[in-house]
Motif scaffolding. Structure first.
Motif, mmCIF file in Angstrom:
data_model
loop_
_atom_site.group_PDB
_atom_site.id
_atom_site.type_symbol
_atom_site.label_atom_id
_atom_site.label_comp_id
_atom_site.label_asym_id
_atom_site.label_seq_id
_atom_site.Cartn_x
_atom_site.Cartn_y
_atom_site.Cartn_z
ATOM 1 N N PRO A 333 0.715 -1.025 -0.028
ATOM 2 C CA PRO A 333 -0.023 0.027 -0.090
ATOM 3 C C PRO A 333 0.885 1.182 -0.178
ATOM 4 N N PRO A 334 0.223 2.271 -0.403
ATOM 5 C CA PRO A 334 1.118 3.561 -0.747
ATOM 6 C C PRO A 334 1.690 4.024 0.427
ATOM 7 N N TYR A 335 1.006 4.005 1.869
ATOM 8 C CA TYR A 335 1.558 4.596 3.014
ATOM 9 C C TYR A 335 2.966 3.812 3.305
ATOM 10 N N TYR A 336 2.979 2.816 3.014
ATOM 11 C CA TYR A 336 4.305 1.976 3.392
ATOM 12 C C TYR A 336 5.450 3.097 2.898
ATOM 13 N N GLY A 337 5.419 4.008 2.034
ATOM 14 C CA GLY A 337 6.457 4.882 1.757
ATOM 15 C C GLY A 337 6.908 5.632 2.817
ATOM 16 N N THR A 338 6.219 5.781 3.804
ATOM 17 C CA THR A 338 6.569 6.412 4.972
ATOM 18 C C THR A 338 7.727 6.104 5.573
ATOM 19 N N TYR A 339 7.730 4.728 5.870
ATOM 20 C CA TYR A 339 8.952 3.885 6.486
ATOM 21 C C TYR A 339 10.377 4.293 5.892
ATOM 22 N N GLU A 340 11.157 4.478 6.924
ATOM 23 C CA GLU A 340 12.571 4.649 6.475
ATOM 24 C C GLU A 340 13.004 3.645 5.286
ATOM 25 N N ARG A 341 12.710 2.062 5.756
ATOM 26 C CA ARG A 341 13.209 1.223 4.950
ATOM 27 C C ARG A 341 12.386 0.817 3.408
ATOM 28 N N TYR A 342 11.476 1.715 3.184
ATOM 29 C CA TYR A 342 11.129 2.019 1.998
ATOM 30 C C TYR A 342 11.358 3.341 1.257
ATOM 31 N N ARG A 343 12.372 3.986 1.793
ATOM 32 C CA ARG A 343 12.294 5.465 1.249
ATOM 33 C C ARG A 343 13.080 5.499 -0.202
ATOM 34 N N THR A 344 13.756 4.537 -0.626
ATOM 35 C CA THR A 344 14.175 4.391 -1.896
ATOM 36 C C THR A 344 12.852 4.518 -2.833
ATOM 37 N N GLN A 345 11.900 3.757 -2.659
ATOM 38 C CA GLN A 345 10.852 3.486 -3.505
ATOM 39 C C GLN A 345 9.956 4.687 -3.369
ATOM 40 N N ALA A 346 9.781 5.379 -2.265
ATOM 41 C CA ALA A 346 9.161 6.866 -2.340
ATOM 42 C C ALA A 346 10.349 8.202 -3.203
ATOM 43 N N ILE A 347 11.453 7.797 -2.931
ATOM 44 C CA ILE A 347 11.987 8.808 -3.821
ATOM 45 C C ILE A 347 12.114 8.491 -5.285
ATOM 46 N N ARG A 348 12.215 7.301 -5.600
ATOM 47 C CA ARG A 348 12.134 6.854 -7.043
ATOM 48 C C ARG A 348 10.714 7.253 -7.659
ATOM 49 N N GLU A 349 9.451 7.235 -6.888
ATOM 50 C CA GLU A 349 8.368 7.592 -7.428
ATOM 51 C C GLU A 349 8.366 9.022 -7.463
ATOM 52 N N PHE A 350 8.743 9.844 -6.721
ATOM 53 C CA PHE A 350 8.929 11.219 -6.832
ATOM 54 C C PHE A 350 9.843 11.713 -7.924
ATOM 55 N N GLU A 351 10.814 11.062 -8.289
ATOM 56 C CA GLU A 351 11.906 11.370 -9.178
ATOM 57 C C GLU A 351 11.133 10.991 -10.394
ATOM 58 N N LYS A 352 10.235 10.178 -10.550
ATOM 59 C CA LYS A 352 9.664 9.888 -11.944
ATOM 60 C C LYS A 352 8.973 11.380 -12.326
ATOM 61 N N VAL A 353 8.372 11.983 -11.750
ATOM 62 C CA VAL A 353 7.743 13.350 -12.033
ATOM 63 C C VAL A 353 8.880 14.323 -12.329
ATOM 64 N N LEU A 354 9.920 14.477 -11.428
ATOM 65 C CA LEU A 354 11.064 15.360 -11.917
ATOM 66 C C LEU A 354 11.524 15.020 -13.301
ATOM 67 N N ASN A 355 11.896 13.689 -13.335
ATOM 68 C CA ASN A 355 12.372 13.446 -14.659
ATOM 69 C C ASN A 355 11.533 13.553 -15.809
ATOM 70 N N TYR A 356 10.214 13.304 -15.640
ATOM 71 C CA TYR A 356 9.454 13.770 -16.806
ATOM 72 C C TYR A 356 9.398 14.984 -17.141
ATOM 73 N N ASN A 357 9.420 16.118 -16.071
ATOM 74 C CA ASN A 357 9.621 17.439 -16.389
ATOM 75 C C ASN A 357 10.668 17.759 -17.193
ATOM 76 N N LEU A 358 11.957 17.288 -16.630
ATOM 77 C CA LEU A 358 13.133 17.471 -17.346
ATOM 78 C C LEU A 358 13.183 16.892 -18.686
ATOM 79 N N ALA A 359 12.303 15.884 -19.062
ATOM 80 C CA ALA A 359 12.357 15.240 -20.274
ATOM 81 C C ALA A 359 11.342 16.002 -21.340
ATOM 82 N N SER A 360 10.540 17.093 -20.767
ATOM 83 C CA SER A 360 9.244 17.645 -21.601
ATOM 84 C C SER A 360 9.474 19.167 -21.878
#
Length: 764
Positions: A333-360
């Motif tokens: 579930p999405p709220y697991y991104g809160t946990y430090e042990r899932y931080r990489t997944q949360a950052i990766r999802e956030f970076e998808k949007v940043l990278n989309y903007n840089l590519a557009s």
């Protein structure tokens, strides 16, 4: 040191420490667990294959298993005594897993319907064939600016390691094609010579790497952000110091609707007509879209449909909308991104949007991010305060750091519940040298907040206005104008703890707009107020002005053309003795698909129509419940547009339910009365085969203009009676929807109830 650089420096050694740490169970209410996993011990090593998990549950229902923050699934529950206590089983397929696998069970309390969790445990899967490589961009380091050599070349070095031989390492710059890299035998790194002679020094660039091993497992790096030349730069449609835009009026559009919207340009004019309508309900036009971009139906919107997203966002901008990407935690579930042990997944999802903007191109870039990670759903939010609260704040800070690293200044807002400035669970949170309310830490860190101010009245001590005052005052004290968005609910809260008060669904949209006008009046001179957001599009499109006589819904443009056949053949899979799970492909329409209709029969060659109608779904899956055991069912799917035009049916698919010793029971009548400002319902439960009355416990809720949730037992004659809350209006409509019916030795074969359930309609 930021997380990206830490990951690069640690490599597999750091990963080993993380894996060991994961074997320590997360904090949880371990005493007197009401849901247990008894088949395995924490840290137990298992081989790849099917692991039969089992355990017990007590005074809960709807038990689900959460695996590794990757998926949530229903378990098989066995409760022959119908007392909400019994045993559960789940066949865990570990063939695609390797290493520690975190498992927890979540369920609902039988009385309050709020979440009940098991303790967390970890199994260790010994399956190196399924292990994905670890890949890191070693250099250049993310230090801001990098100087090319005299030939305009920037050398890039990638580290890739794994349990299996690496077959390919690739690099992508600013969302371009994946370029293969060469292995430098001397230092063991993969290299790429980035030719920057044709590139500008006045923008940021995103570098992403991926590695694939000989078994086809692929691992991805986090992103490195660089600028060329002597100084760092910012490139964005919204600069950091620009005042926050006024967002009124915003709307959440989750993936069930966002994929249909993005992938069907024919629907855009209809969407514009709906969102710009100011007359049907005397409403404000919708100008800000929170567009869900998470994975859906096996696709990743920003990866698989980037061109389509760019076209939609460009269209939206040309038509006066702001479009923010709506994301959560990068986990399921999405709220697991809160946990430090899932931080990489949360950052990766956030970076998808940043990278989309840089590519557009700027016209196709998102105008911000709305972050809906809800840590209070986690079991240790209450029991281990302030650990989860601090982990959430650390996650938010890490995401804001990635925004800065990417040189993107657009606003990032966090959706928060109304009680983050008033509940003991959110009080006195120590973080970064200060102790504050959780809401205040979030307001310090994020650019704006969207308060989930989910109440159905504007005024009073429990009203929308009162609940927003604290956040508005704090925003003013820290100098953040337009930074408090007030969110309200329109969807039907079927199983919530207090469905009567959360949503405007019972009152209708005309009443909602009257209440929202009071909110506007209260905050029209408040500089912190940034507008109102509606949750959410899928429910709003069908939201009537009121229930019963005189109620109207939004009327779409005229259309006589039906949608297309659903894409691809549907699939049907039996879950147990009374449920079959269906999935099907998306349909297209010349305006907009509104829903999918499911038809069912025990006859392979059946005709779709009222006699075979089984149910309706907004998305691309459906759980058909209340079936007969050991029976083969055939299904056809149609798509329906906003005007009610229906597509031709799909080809038939079938599945067979499993056997069971439980007997089927049904509701064979339902009667209503409306007297004294309340609706009363009387229904009877009987044995499907014999017609004999069944003594059962029924839980359900009133619908349409009422929302009261009730649980009561039937009489010996199988009769159940209940009354709604007071609804004193000259005209209206109220129904009742059973949610659960329990009786020893029986199960509820709801598909054989006397349908459709009737409602009571009254008028002067």
């Amino acid at each position: 040191m930021n997380m990206t650089s830490l990951s690069r420096k640690c490599g597999l050694l750091c990963l080993a420490f993380v894996l060991v740490a994961m074997l320590v169970p997360s904090p949880s209410a371990k005493a007197a667990d009401r849901v247990t996993l008894d088949s395995h011990q924490d840290g137990q090593i298992v081989s790849p294959g099917i692991e039969e998990l089992h355990g017990t549950y007590t005074n809960v229902f709807d038990v689900e298993i959460v695996v590794n923050g990757q998926w949530v699934a229903d378990v098989h529950m066995n409760d022959p005594d119908a007392d909400n206590s019994g045993t559960w089983t789940y066949p865990l397929d570990t063939t695609k897993l390797d290493g520690p696998v975190e498992i927890a069970l979540k369920s609902k309390d039988k009385e309050t319907r709020y979440g009940i969790w098991s303790s967390f445990i970890h199994l260790v899967v010994n399956n190196p064939d399924a292990s994905s490589p670890e890949v890191f961009i070693v250099d250049p380091a993310e230090s801001g600016a990098v100087l090319p050599n005299e030939n305009g070349i920037v050398p890039i070095h990638i580290s890739a390691e794994g349990k299996n031989a690496i077959s390919q390492v690739e690099l992508r710059i600013n969302g371009g094609p994946w370029e293969p890299l060469q292995l430098d035998e001397e230092d063991g790194k993969y290299t790429y010579s980035w030719n920057t002679t044709q590139l500008t020094e006045e923008r940021k660039y995103s570098l992403e790497a991926r590695a694939t091993d000989q078994n086809g497992n692929t691992g991805y790096s986090l992103t490195t952000y660089l600028s060329l030349g002597q100084t760092t730069v910012t490139n964005s449609v919204y600069e950091e110091n620009t005042p926050l835009p006024y967002q009124d009026r915003a709307i959440w559009i989750w993936e069930t609707a966002s994929y249909h919207l993005v992938l069907n340009p024919n629907s855009w004019d209809t969407f514009a007509a709906f969102t710009s309508d100011t007359t049907t309900f005397s409403e404000h036009p919708i100008t800000t879209l929170y567009l869900g971009v998470d994975k859906y139906n096996g696709a990743s919107m920003l990866e698989d449909y980037r061109d389509e997203v760019q076209q939609f966002v460009t269209w939206a901008h040309n038509n006066g909308y702001q479009v923010q990407a709506l994301i959560a935690g990068g986990t399921t579930p999405p709220y697991y991104g809160t946990y430090e042990r899932y931080r990489t997944q949360a950052i990766r999802e956030f970076e998808k949007v940043l990278n989309y903007n840089l590519a557009s191109e700027s016209s196709a870039q998102f105008d911000g991010i709305n972050l809906d990670t809800e840590p209070y759903i986690l079991p240790d939010f209450k029991t281990d305060k302030p650990s989860v609260q601090i982990q959430y704040l650390d996650m938010l800070a890490a995401l804001m750091e990635r925004k800065t690293a990417a040189g993107i200044g657009f606003p990032v807002g966090a959706a928060i519940p109304r009680w983050y400035d008033s509940s003991a669970d959110a009080s006195a949170i120590p973080w970064k040298g200060s102790t504050k309310w959780l809401s205040e830490h979030i307001q310090d860190t994020a650019d704006y907040i969207s308060i989930m101010d989910y109440r159905d009245q504007a005024e009073g001590s429990a009203g929308i206005i009162q609940h927003a005052l604290g956040e508005l005052a704090y925003a003013a004290s820290i100098g953040k104008p337009n930074s408090v968005i007030i969110g309200v609910e329109t969807k039907d809260i079927a199983d919530g703890g207090d469905p009567e008060t959360i949503s405007f669904h019972e009152e209708g949209r005309a009443y909602m707009e009257e209440e929202l006008n009071k909110v506007y009046a209260a905050f029209q001179d408040n500089t912190s107020f940034g507008g109102i957001a509606l949750h959410h599009y899928t429910s709003l499109i069908d939201f009537p002005s009121k229930w019963g006589p005189g109620g109207v819904k939004w009327s779409p443009p005229a259309d006589l053309d039906p949608p297309s056949l659903v894409s691809g053949p549907p699939s049907a899979t039996a879950f147990d003795h009374e449920r079959i799970d269906l999935s099907y492909g998306m349909s297209q329409d010349n305006t907009a698909v509104n829903e999918y209709r499911i038809y069912r029969s025990t006859d392979a060659d059946f005709t779709t129509g009222p006699l075979t109608y089984a149910g309706t779904a907004k998305g691309l899956s459906y759980e058909d419940r209340g079936l007969l055991a050991d029976t083969t069912y055939y299904y056809k799917i149609t798509a329906v547009d906003l005007q009610g035009n229906e597509s031709v049916p799909s080809e038939a698919v079938s599945a067979t339910t499993s056997a069971s010793t439980l007997k089927p029971m049904v509701v064979d009548q339902m009667l209503f009365q409306y007297t004294g400002g309340k609706a009363s319902v009387t229904l009877r439960v009987v044995d499907l085969d014999t017609g004999a009355p069944v003594s059962a416990t029924i839980s359900g809720r009133f619908t349409q203009m009422a929302g009261k949730y009730v649980t009561a037992k039937t009489t010996a004659s199988g009769i159940f009676q209940a009354s709604s809350e007071a609804v004193s209006t000259p005209s209206g409509e109220i129904g009742f929807l059973p949610r659960r019916i329990m009786a020893p030795g029986y199960y509820w074969a709801s598909s054989y109830d006397q349908l459709p359930y009737e409602t009571i309609v009254w008028e002067p």
